[in-house]
Design a protein around this motif. Structure first.
Motif, PDB file in Angstrom:
ATOM      1  N   ARG A  47       0.824  -1.314  -0.130  1.00 33.55           N
ATOM      2  CA  ARG A  47       0.191  -0.221  -0.099  1.00 33.55           C
ATOM      3  C   ARG A  47       0.817   0.880   0.243  1.00 33.55           C
ATOM      4  O   ARG A  47       1.526   0.952   0.792  1.00 33.55           O
ATOM      5  CB  ARG A  47      -1.434   0.082   1.403  1.00 33.55           C
ATOM      6  CG  ARG A  47      -1.688  -0.867   1.462  1.00 33.55           C
ATOM      7  CD  ARG A  47      -2.760  -0.956   0.400  1.00 33.55           C
ATOM      8  NE  ARG A  47      -4.028  -2.300   0.016  1.00 33.55           N
ATOM      9  CZ  ARG A  47      -3.851  -3.450  -0.673  1.00 33.55           C
ATOM     10  NH1 ARG A  47      -2.880  -3.304  -1.480  1.00 33.55           N
ATOM     11  NH2 ARG A  47      -5.022  -3.214  -0.574  1.00 33.55           N
ATOM     12  N   TRP A  48       0.768   2.649  -0.922  1.00 34.78           N
ATOM     13  CA  TRP A  48       1.606   3.460  -1.305  1.00 34.78           C
ATOM     14  C   TRP A  48       0.495   4.296  -0.771  1.00 34.78           C
ATOM     15  O   TRP A  48      -0.683   5.081  -0.811  1.00 34.78           O
ATOM     16  CB  TRP A  48       1.931   3.723  -2.699  1.00 34.78           C
ATOM     17  CG  TRP A  48       2.653   2.820  -3.008  1.00 34.78           C
ATOM     18  CD1 TRP A  48       3.838   2.938  -2.906  1.00 34.78           C
ATOM     19  CD2 TRP A  48       2.627   1.370  -3.315  1.00 34.78           C
ATOM     20  NE1 TRP A  48       4.920   1.701  -3.233  1.00 34.78           N
ATOM     21  CE2 TRP A  48       4.003   0.759  -3.453  1.00 34.78           C
ATOM     22  CE3 TRP A  48       1.691   0.469  -3.308  1.00 34.78           C
ATOM     23  CZ2 TRP A  48       4.184  -0.397  -4.092  1.00 34.78           C
ATOM     24  CZ3 TRP A  48       1.802  -1.238  -3.944  1.00 34.78           C
ATOM     25  CH2 TRP A  48       3.260  -1.512  -4.014  1.00 34.78           C
ATOM     26  N   THR A  49       1.215   5.212   0.681  1.00 35.71           N
ATOM     27  CA  THR A  49       0.788   6.701   0.783  1.00 35.71           C
ATOM     28  C   THR A  49       0.576   7.694   0.082  1.00 35.71           C
ATOM     29  O   THR A  49       1.957   7.759  -0.157  1.00 35.71           O
ATOM     30  CB  THR A  49       0.302   6.608   2.153  1.00 35.71           C
ATOM     31  OG1 THR A  49       0.092   5.608   3.521  1.00 35.71           O
ATOM     32  CG2 THR A  49      -0.222   7.809   2.554  1.00 35.71           C
ATOM     33  N   VAL A  62      -4.422   6.570  -0.197  1.00 36.95           N
ATOM     34  CA  VAL A  62      -4.050   5.220   0.329  1.00 36.95           C
ATOM     35  C   VAL A  62      -4.139   4.703  -1.517  1.00 36.95           C
ATOM     36  O   VAL A  62      -5.416   4.971  -2.144  1.00 36.95           O
ATOM     37  CB  VAL A  62      -4.044   4.436   1.005  1.00 36.95           C
ATOM     38  CG1 VAL A  62      -4.027   3.568   1.292  1.00 36.95           C
ATOM     39  CG2 VAL A  62      -3.907   4.925   2.397  1.00 36.95           C
ATOM     40  N   ALA A  63      -3.065   4.295  -2.486  1.00 35.82           N
ATOM     41  CA  ALA A  63      -3.055   3.516  -3.002  1.00 35.82           C
ATOM     42  C   ALA A  63      -2.342   1.869  -3.089  1.00 35.82           C
ATOM     43  O   ALA A  63      -2.048   0.893  -2.334  1.00 35.82           O
ATOM     44  CB  ALA A  63      -2.689   4.274  -4.424  1.00 35.82           C
ATOM     45  N   MET A  64      -3.319   1.342  -3.824  1.00 34.59           N
ATOM     46  CA  MET A  64      -2.475   0.001  -4.141  1.00 34.59           C
ATOM     47  C   MET A  64      -1.956   0.177  -6.049  1.00 34.59           C
ATOM     48  O   MET A  64      -1.939   0.914  -6.689  1.00 34.59           O
ATOM     49  CB  MET A  64      -3.544  -1.365  -4.971  1.00 34.59           C
ATOM     50  CG  MET A  64      -4.680  -1.365  -5.694  1.00 34.59           C
ATOM     51  SD  MET A  64      -5.800  -2.414  -5.179  1.00 34.59           S
ATOM     52  CE  MET A  64      -4.687  -3.924  -6.085  1.00 34.59           C
ATOM     53  N   ARG A  65      -1.146  -0.514  -6.385  1.00 32.86           N
ATOM     54  CA  ARG A  65      -0.372  -0.571  -7.670  1.00 32.86           C
ATOM     55  C   ARG A  65      -1.322  -1.434  -8.852  1.00 32.86           C
ATOM     56  O   ARG A  65      -1.509  -2.669  -8.319  1.00 32.86           O
ATOM     57  CB  ARG A  65       1.352  -1.389  -7.360  1.00 32.86           C
ATOM     58  CG  ARG A  65       2.140  -1.486  -9.009  1.00 32.86           C
ATOM     59  CD  ARG A  65       3.300  -2.362  -8.956  1.00 32.86           C
ATOM     60  NE  ARG A  65       3.182  -3.642  -7.416  1.00 32.86           N
ATOM     61  CZ  ARG A  65       4.730  -3.692  -6.885  1.00 32.86           C
ATOM     62  NH1 ARG A  65       5.261  -2.761  -7.342  1.00 32.86           N
ATOM     63  NH2 ARG A  65       4.374  -4.578  -7.004  1.00 32.86           N
ATOM     64  N   LEU A  93      -9.170   3.039  -2.035  1.00 30.61           N
ATOM     65  CA  LEU A  93      -7.934   2.734  -3.001  1.00 30.61           C
ATOM     66  C   LEU A  93      -8.114   2.845  -3.662  1.00 30.61           C
ATOM     67  O   LEU A  93      -8.422   2.678  -4.581  1.00 30.61           O
ATOM     68  CB  LEU A  93      -7.926   1.160  -2.376  1.00 30.61           C
ATOM     69  CG  LEU A  93      -6.990   0.393  -0.653  1.00 30.61           C
ATOM     70  CD1 LEU A  93      -6.691  -0.846  -1.583  1.00 30.61           C
ATOM     71  CD2 LEU A  93      -5.755   1.382  -0.980  1.00 30.61           C
ATOM     72  N   ARG A  95      -5.893   3.422  -7.532  1.00 29.79           N
ATOM     73  CA  ARG A  95      -4.823   2.619  -8.080  1.00 29.79           C
ATOM     74  C   ARG A  95      -3.797   3.562  -8.858  1.00 29.79           C
ATOM     75  O   ARG A  95      -3.835   4.681  -9.020  1.00 29.79           O
ATOM     76  CB  ARG A  95      -5.728   1.727  -9.058  1.00 29.79           C
ATOM     77  CG  ARG A  95      -6.673   0.565  -8.592  1.00 29.79           C
ATOM     78  CD  ARG A  95      -7.221  -0.243  -9.803  1.00 29.79           C
ATOM     79  NE  ARG A  95      -8.293   0.738 -10.691  1.00 29.79           N
ATOM     80  CZ  ARG A  95      -7.766   0.712 -12.372  1.00 29.79           C
ATOM     81  NH1 ARG A  95      -6.556   0.201 -12.637  1.00 29.79           N
ATOM     82  NH2 ARG A  95      -8.391   1.626 -12.770  1.00 29.79           N
TER      83      ARG A  95
END
Length: 340
Positions: A47-49, A62-65, A93, A95
């Motif tokens: 998870r990338w903030t 907050v995102a996912m790849r 979430l 992307r």
């Protein structure tokens, strides 16, 4: 009787009927022209903030790849394109669909034989190398390796020496004087301390990444620079002289004076397998021109190296000998152990 391969033709091939809603696969990725740009400030277990600024209003997303990115490296400091739910509301979430072109990349390898590069941070302006003058003892070879990594990434290096109340900085700093590396010396990290004020001035308006081995006071330094950072601090083991890892992942923190400081986990080695030695020489402009007379494949640390004559003839200036010694010391770090 069986049929040979040459007896088959296209009429014998069964074609599955198209299913409703199915589309032929393509290798072309969507452009995602509507993606909003986010600045990655933390990474944690897939998870990338990110921080999104639209019209002067900031929000954390907050995102996912995205699947189409595969195993594309995304690190703190990256600017990324976001689609989906970019509202930043809790339990949502977005992307990450692309990584914007990086202006700089700080890399390392596990050791000097490891071919796999690991990106530490992206888009930083300067590398802040933090070392204690005592408890634990400074590790010059690790500092040299970080300097090489900074030169390779084209980052401005800054040396920060902590715990000056335990040991004077002068003798240690003497070995770095020929490199012209700016330095800040700190002892007591109170809000009004002279060392902290000097460091704030060096960091203001820039994206700075802090590196250093465990126990040097890096997290304490971050907490002094960013009052609400709340980075965990540790102590140095009296037996081993090593510190305990307190930062477990890189995180970007906004500085009150403007700019960002990126705190990274304590390191015990810094592999340089990815570094081209010629990139190190380029950061010694008064010496780089003299390498034109070197034999092919010269390591610039051998008897036939033309740099000795270049310096002896005065082409490198009054400090040429000291600068050449420093260059060769840095070049040797690629063949030395990646730790102490």
């Amino acid at each position: 009787m069986g049929r040979s391969a040459r007896d088959w033709d296209e009429s014998d091939v069964r074609v599955r009927p198209n299913r409703r809603g199915s589309r032929p696969r393509t290798k072309d990725r969507p452009a995602h022209a509507d993606a909003v740009i986010g600045f990655v400030i933390a990474v944690d277990r897939g998870r990338w903030t990110t921080l999104v600024d639209e019209g002067g209003e900031e929000r954390t997303v907050v995102a996912m790849r995205a699947r189409e990115l595969g195993r594309t490296s995304i690190v703190v400091g990256d600017r990324v394109g976001l689609v989906g739910d970019v509202s930043g509301r809790a339990d949502t979430l977005a992307r990450i669909v692309r990584v914007e072109e990086r202006e700089s990349v700080l890399r390392r390898t596990a050791d000097d034989t490891d071919p796999i590069e690991r990106v530490v941070v992206a888009n930083a302006d300067q590398l802040v190398i933090v070392s204690a003058l005592a408890n634990p003892e400074p590790r010059p070879r690790l500092i040299d390796r970080c300097l090489v990594a900074a030169y390779d990434a084209e980052l401005d290096p800054l040396l920060v020496l902590t715990k000056a109340d335990l040991e004077p900085a002068g003798p240690f700093l003497a070995q770095y004087a020929p490199l012209d590396v700016p330095c800040v010396v700190t002892s007591v990290l109170s809000p009004g301390s002279e060392g902290l004020a000097a460091l704030r001035e060096r960091l203001a308006g820039k994206v700075s990444v802090l590196v250093g081995h465990s126990g040097v006071g890096k997290s304490t330094l971050v907490n002094a620079l960013v009052p609400d950072a709340d980075r965990a601090t540790g102590v140095v083991n009296d037996v081993t002289g090593r510190g305990r890892h307190t930062s477990t992942s890189a995180v970007a923190l906004r500085l009150p004076e403007g700019g960002w400081v990126i705190d990274t986990p304590g390191i015990r080695s810094f592999g340089l397998a990815h570094v081209d030695p010629t990139r190190i020489v380029e950061h010694f402009p008064e010496l780089a021109e003299g390498t034109a007379n070197c034999p092919r494949g010269c390591t610039h640390d051998e008897p036939d190296c033309a740099l000795d004559d270049w310096v002896a003839q005065g082409h490198a200036g009054p400090n040429g000998a000291q600068r050449l010694d420093s260059l060769r010391r840095l070049l040797r770090t690629r063949t030395a152990q990646s730790g102490d």
